[in-house]
Write a protein that holds these residues in place. Sequence first.
Motif, PDB file in Angstrom:
ATOM      1  N   MET A   1       0.792  -1.344  -0.037  1.00  0.00           N
ATOM      2  CA  MET A   1       0.082   0.033  -0.107  1.00  0.00           C
ATOM      3  C   MET A   1       1.050   1.211  -0.042  1.00  0.00           C
ATOM      4  N   GLN A   2       0.424   2.220  -0.841  1.00  0.00           N
ATOM      5  CA  GLN A   2       1.090   3.423  -0.834  1.00  0.00           C
ATOM      6  C   GLN A   2       1.156   4.163   0.299  1.00  0.00           C
ATOM      7  N   ARG A   3       2.037   4.545   0.935  1.00  0.00           N
ATOM      8  CA  ARG A   3       1.873   5.488   2.484  1.00  0.00           C
ATOM      9  C   ARG A   3       2.419   6.743   2.030  1.00  0.00           C
ATOM     10  N   SER A   4       3.358   7.153   1.263  1.00  0.00           N
ATOM     11  CA  SER A   4       3.929   8.449   1.006  1.00  0.00           C
ATOM     12  C   SER A   4       3.170   9.142  -0.363  1.00  0.00           C
ATOM     13  N   PRO A   5       3.192  10.345  -0.309  1.00  0.00           N
ATOM     14  CA  PRO A   5       2.508  11.248  -1.627  1.00  0.00           C
ATOM     15  C   PRO A   5       3.502  11.013  -2.616  1.00  0.00           C
ATOM     16  N   ILE A   6       2.936  11.257  -3.947  1.00  0.00           N
ATOM     17  CA  ILE A   6       3.723  11.340  -4.973  1.00  0.00           C
ATOM     18  C   ILE A   6       3.649  12.922  -5.201  1.00  0.00           C
ATOM     19  N   LEU A   7       4.936  13.588  -5.280  1.00  0.00           N
ATOM     20  CA  LEU A   7       5.017  14.750  -5.235  1.00  0.00           C
ATOM     21  C   LEU A   7       4.982  15.443  -6.814  1.00  0.00           C
ATOM     22  N   ILE A   8       4.270  16.390  -6.980  1.00  0.00           N
ATOM     23  CA  ILE A   8       4.159  16.733  -8.319  1.00  0.00           C
ATOM     24  C   ILE A   8       4.350  18.477  -8.452  1.00  0.00           C
ATOM     25  N   ILE A   9       5.644  18.637  -8.962  1.00  0.00           N
ATOM     26  CA  ILE A   9       5.943  19.911  -8.971  1.00  0.00           C
ATOM     27  C   ILE A   9       5.433  20.746 -10.353  1.00  0.00           C
ATOM     28  N   GLY A  10       4.494  21.643 -10.221  1.00  0.00           N
ATOM     29  CA  GLY A  10       3.909  22.177 -10.991  1.00  0.00           C
ATOM     30  C   GLY A  10       2.531  21.799 -11.052  1.00  0.00           C
ATOM     31  N   LYS A  11       1.733  22.128 -10.219  1.00  0.00           N
ATOM     32  CA  LYS A  11       0.364  21.952  -9.765  1.00  0.00           C
ATOM     33  C   LYS A  11      -0.518  22.328 -10.943  1.00  0.00           C
ATOM     34  N   ASN A  12      -0.268  23.697 -11.369  1.00  0.00           N
ATOM     35  CA  ASN A  12      -1.056  24.250 -12.344  1.00  0.00           C
ATOM     36  C   ASN A  12      -0.381  24.241 -13.596  1.00  0.00           C
ATOM     37  N   ALA A  13       0.467  23.561 -13.958  1.00  0.00           N
ATOM     38  CA  ALA A  13       1.140  23.532 -15.307  1.00  0.00           C
ATOM     39  C   ALA A  13       0.221  22.484 -16.200  1.00  0.00           C
ATOM     40  N   LYS A  14       0.318  22.447 -17.480  1.00  0.00           N
ATOM     41  CA  LYS A  14      -0.777  21.904 -18.473  1.00  0.00           C
ATOM     42  C   LYS A  14      -0.525  20.279 -18.016  1.00  0.00           C
ATOM     43  N   THR A  15       0.737  19.799 -17.919  1.00  0.00           N
ATOM     44  CA  THR A  15       1.009  18.258 -17.828  1.00  0.00           C
ATOM     45  C   THR A  15       0.605  18.177 -16.027  1.00  0.00           C
TER      46      THR A  15
ATOM     47  N   ARG B   1      -4.715  14.443 -11.503  1.00  0.00           N
ATOM     48  CA  ARG B   1      -5.925  13.912 -11.829  1.00  0.00           C
ATOM     49  C   ARG B   1      -5.769  12.485 -12.010  1.00  0.00           C
ATOM     50  N   ARG B   2      -4.868  12.061 -12.948  1.00  0.00           N
ATOM     51  CA  ARG B   2      -4.821  10.674 -13.162  1.00  0.00           C
ATOM     52  C   ARG B   2      -4.377   9.779 -12.024  1.00  0.00           C
ATOM     53  N   LEU B   3      -3.390  10.177 -11.280  1.00  0.00           N
ATOM     54  CA  LEU B   3      -3.016   9.665 -10.258  1.00  0.00           C
ATOM     55  C   LEU B   3      -3.750   9.455  -9.075  1.00  0.00           C
ATOM     56  N   GLN B   4      -4.618  10.489  -8.919  1.00  0.00           N
ATOM     57  CA  GLN B   4      -5.859  10.387  -7.668  1.00  0.00           C
ATOM     58  C   GLN B   4      -7.024   9.505  -8.225  1.00  0.00           C
ATOM     59  N   ALA B   5      -7.131   9.246  -9.545  1.00  0.00           N
ATOM     60  CA  ALA B   5      -8.239   8.514  -9.904  1.00  0.00           C
ATOM     61  C   ALA B   5      -7.999   7.044  -9.982  1.00  0.00           C
ATOM     62  N   GLN B   6      -6.557   6.990  -9.810  1.00  0.00           N
ATOM     63  CA  GLN B   6      -6.066   5.435  -9.722  1.00  0.00           C
ATOM     64  C   GLN B   6      -5.749   5.205  -7.911  1.00  0.00           C
ATOM     65  N   GLY B   7      -6.073   6.093  -7.260  1.00  0.00           N
ATOM     66  CA  GLY B   7      -6.168   5.804  -5.777  1.00  0.00           C
ATOM     67  C   GLY B   7      -4.663   6.317  -5.143  1.00  0.00           C
ATOM     68  N   TYR B   8      -3.837   6.868  -5.836  1.00  0.00           N
ATOM     69  CA  TYR B   8      -2.646   7.180  -5.444  1.00  0.00           C
ATOM     70  C   TYR B   8      -2.712   8.717  -4.729  1.00  0.00           C
ATOM     71  N   LYS B   9      -1.921   8.712  -3.513  1.00  0.00           N
ATOM     72  CA  LYS B   9      -1.990   9.777  -2.807  1.00  0.00           C
ATOM     73  C   LYS B   9      -0.824  11.051  -3.419  1.00  0.00           C
ATOM     74  N   THR B  10      -1.184  12.023  -3.506  1.00  0.00           N
ATOM     75  CA  THR B  10      -0.498  13.138  -4.115  1.00  0.00           C
ATOM     76  C   THR B  10      -0.251  14.370  -3.552  1.00  0.00           C
ATOM     77  N   ARG B  11       0.819  14.959  -3.770  1.00  0.00           N
ATOM     78  CA  ARG B  11       1.152  16.548  -3.195  1.00  0.00           C
ATOM     79  C   ARG B  11       1.535  17.342  -4.133  1.00  0.00           C
ATOM     80  N   ALA B  12       0.646  18.173  -4.678  1.00  0.00           N
ATOM     81  CA  ALA B  12       1.018  18.921  -5.860  1.00  0.00           C
ATOM     82  C   ALA B  12       1.207  20.124  -5.447  1.00  0.00           C
ATOM     83  N   VAL B  13       2.432  21.001  -5.877  1.00  0.00           N
ATOM     84  CA  VAL B  13       2.783  22.143  -5.323  1.00  0.00           C
ATOM     85  C   VAL B  13       3.145  23.093  -6.167  1.00  0.00           C
ATOM     86  N   SER B  14       2.864  24.466  -5.976  1.00  0.00           N
ATOM     87  CA  SER B  14       3.383  25.677  -6.964  1.00  0.00           C
ATOM     88  C   SER B  14       3.565  26.756  -5.797  1.00  0.00           C
ATOM     89  N   ARG B  15       3.768  27.735  -6.375  1.00  0.00           N
ATOM     90  CA  ARG B  15       4.260  28.854  -5.587  1.00  0.00           C
ATOM     91  C   ARG B  15       3.041  29.392  -4.626  1.00  0.00           C
TER      92      ARG B  15
END
Length: 281
Positions: free
Chosen positions: A1-15, A21-35
Motif C-alpha cells: 500500500m502506498q504510504r507516501s504522497p507522489i510529489l508533483i512540482i507544477g500543480k497548475n502546469a498543463k501536464t 488527476r490521473r494519479l488520484q483517479a487510480q487511488g494514489y496519494k499526491t502532493r501537488a505544489v506551486s508557488r
Amino acid sequence: MQRSPILIIGKNAKTGMRVERRLQAQGYKTRAVSRSTSPAFDWEDPSTWREALEGAESAYVTFYPDLAIPTAEQTIRDFIAMAAETSLRHVVLLSGRGETGAECAEAGLQASSFDWNVIRANWFMQNFSEGFMIEGILNGELMLPAGDIPEPFVDVDDIADVAVAALTRPELRNQLFEVSGPRALTFAQCAAEISEAVGYPVNYTQISIEDFTQALRDQGTPEDMLWLMHELFTVVFDGRNSKPTPGIEDALGRPATDFNEYVGKVMATGAWYRSGLQQQA
C-alpha cells in the motif's frame, strides 16, 4: 500500500494538473505544489524546496519556465542535491526535444543516485487551445515567427499518461521517452485543420522574430520567457524535431494521439467557440 504522497512540482502546469488527476483517479496519494500552495514550491526560492520534498518517495518534476534556459542546469543540480537528503528515490523529469540546455539538466538527474525517467517532449498541441496561441485562433489570425518546418505536436494528455506510467510501473524506470505526435505538421497546416473544424477562417502569417518578441514584450512578458521564445523559434525550430518518435507507444503500448483527434477534443470543450458564429459539427 502506498504510504507516501507522489510529489508533483507544477500543480497548475498543463501536464502537472493532468498527472495529479490521473494519479488520484487510480487511488494514489499526491502532493501537488506551486508557488501558491501550502507548502509552497518556487524554483527561484530554494528555501521552499525541502518542505515540499519531505516524505515523498517519487516526484513528477516540471521546471518553469523551461529546462532550456541557461540557469536551469544548475538549479536542477541544486534541487537533486537537496532531494538526496530527503526520502525521495525516483524522479520523472519533463524535458524538451532538441534543447541543448535541457539535455544538460537531464544529465544531472541521470548521473544522480535516483531512479529516473526523462520525458522529452515536442511542442504541445494544447498551446493552440490553452496557451499563448489561443488568442490568435479566436481572432482568426495566427502570427508566429515560423515557416514551413513541420513539427509532430504532442498531446499533453499523452504526456500525462506516460508520466503516470513512469511513476507507477517500476519496469519503466531509468528510461528516456521521447514523445511526439504521429504526424508532423506546419503551423499553417495546423491552422487549416483548426479552421475546418471551427467553421471560421484561421489564417497563418509568418512574422519576424523581432516583431514577435516585441509584441510579447509589449504585453509584459518576462525577459526569461522572451529569451525562451527567441531560442525556440530561432534555434530549436530548425527541423531537428520534425521526425515523429515512438516514445508514447514504447511506454503505453498504444499509438500517440493525432492532431485531428486533439482538435475534436477541443471542439467538445468549446474553447475555440466565437459567439455569433455557427460551429461545424
